[in-house]
Design an enzyme around this catalytic site. Sequence first.
Site, PDB file in Angstrom:
ATOM      1  N   HIS A 392       0.817  -1.213   0.000  1.00  0.00           N
ATOM      2  CA  HIS A 392       0.000   0.000   0.000  1.00  0.00           C
ATOM      3  C   HIS A 392       0.853   1.267   0.000  1.00  0.00           C
ATOM      4  O   HIS A 392       0.352   2.368  -0.240  1.00  0.00           O
ATOM      5  CB  HIS A 392      -0.930  -0.003   1.212  1.00  0.00           C
ATOM      6  N   ASP A 396      -2.227   2.310  -4.551  1.00  0.00           N
ATOM      7  CA  ASP A 396      -3.458   2.747  -3.892  1.00  0.00           C
ATOM      8  C   ASP A 396      -4.545   1.685  -4.058  1.00  0.00           C
ATOM      9  O   ASP A 396      -4.475   0.822  -4.946  1.00  0.00           O
ATOM     10  CB  ASP A 396      -3.943   4.068  -4.485  1.00  0.00           C
TER      11      ASP A 396
END
Length: 421
Positions: A392, A396
């Site tokens: 992450h 995204d």
Amino acid sequence: MASDVTIPALGESVTEATVGQWLKNVGDAVAADEPIVSLETDKVAVEVPAPMAGVLVEQLVKVGETVAVGAVIARIGEGGAAVKPAPAPPKAEATPPAPAAAPPPEAPKPEAPKAEPAAADDMLSPAVRRLVEQYHLDPASIAAGGKDGRITKEDVLAAIEAGTAKTIIAPPPAQGSDSPQASGGGQPPRTEERVRMTRLRQTIARRLKEAQNTAAMLTTFNDVDMSAVIEARNRYKDAFEKKHGVRLGLMSFFVKACVQALKDVPSVNAAIEGEEIVYRRYADIGIAVSSPGGLVVPILKNADQRSFADTEKAIADFGRRARDGQLKIEELQGGTFTISNGGVFGSLMSTPILNPPQSGVLGMHRVEDRPVVRDGAIVVRPMMYLALSYDHRLIDGKEAVTFLVAVKNAIEDPARLLIDL
């Protein structure tokens, strides 16, 4: 004149190995290029061949010791026979005559039945040893068809298929006062076994923990209707195998789908190096396969340039050589994205762990018939859950979902793979 046996170069970034098994003992004759020792590296098992023909005169390291690349681990002397010098017979005049009434010494009881399994066990290659241990077989019960009486992998498989290989059963506990039978308890003995972790298992454990500690790992899920892929596979599998000599599987469809999705969402194919993001304009796909020592991930280089047939041939070859312990170190290095198929073991759903420094891994699972709604009606379709674990820090949530949906769309409509949609 003796020749040193040294640890060869083991590949980029591999600087040391652990001695896993000596395939030859001191005094044994060896041929040039014959394997004499098996090494365990962080990735694969490697057999070191003899640099010359002769006799193994010295082993400088023990099983379990770690040695660096270039280190001398054994010496081979000149000679063609496996000889351990026998003691010279005593001189006749130095031996007093035995009394006439003395009975002849009792001949020692033969130990051949006990020694044969051990001798056979010492001659097992790493691939054969793993098969024998996996199926709990007695090597002495397997007919050896290899050079110098060595048991080959084919010998083991043939013995298993013919039912001639005997299994090793643990001996029953001693019938003492503490035994369950003697005490009347009827409970089986509580035993434990401690086995040293292989370097491969240690590396797997370390790298998986590093991935959890380093990456901001997150997993997103989706399901995919496998009807179209299964239909296409069933329609063309015979012609495909006849033309290319390899079976058409599901994995090549997913490799193609992932390659296309990586082009649409390049961040999933990227990696973080320091304070920079490295975007790769090529696709080297890691294909997770099972080996006797654990899960390994050989790399399908230039997957974006391969045909279905090339992909299937490479994957089949990876699986076969992983089982035999014959993958090369360079085949396990690199990679920009990984696909892991837990479905072959019956997994319904999982959260795969990243393979650093990669930023994404796709988890496939088993295909099973489930009720779904199509055009307002409940129908049964062969469905599979897909899981995308990603870093992450770089990817995204929107990009991750976009990638997974692109894979789903390509699998549900394989024509997209042909027209690059």
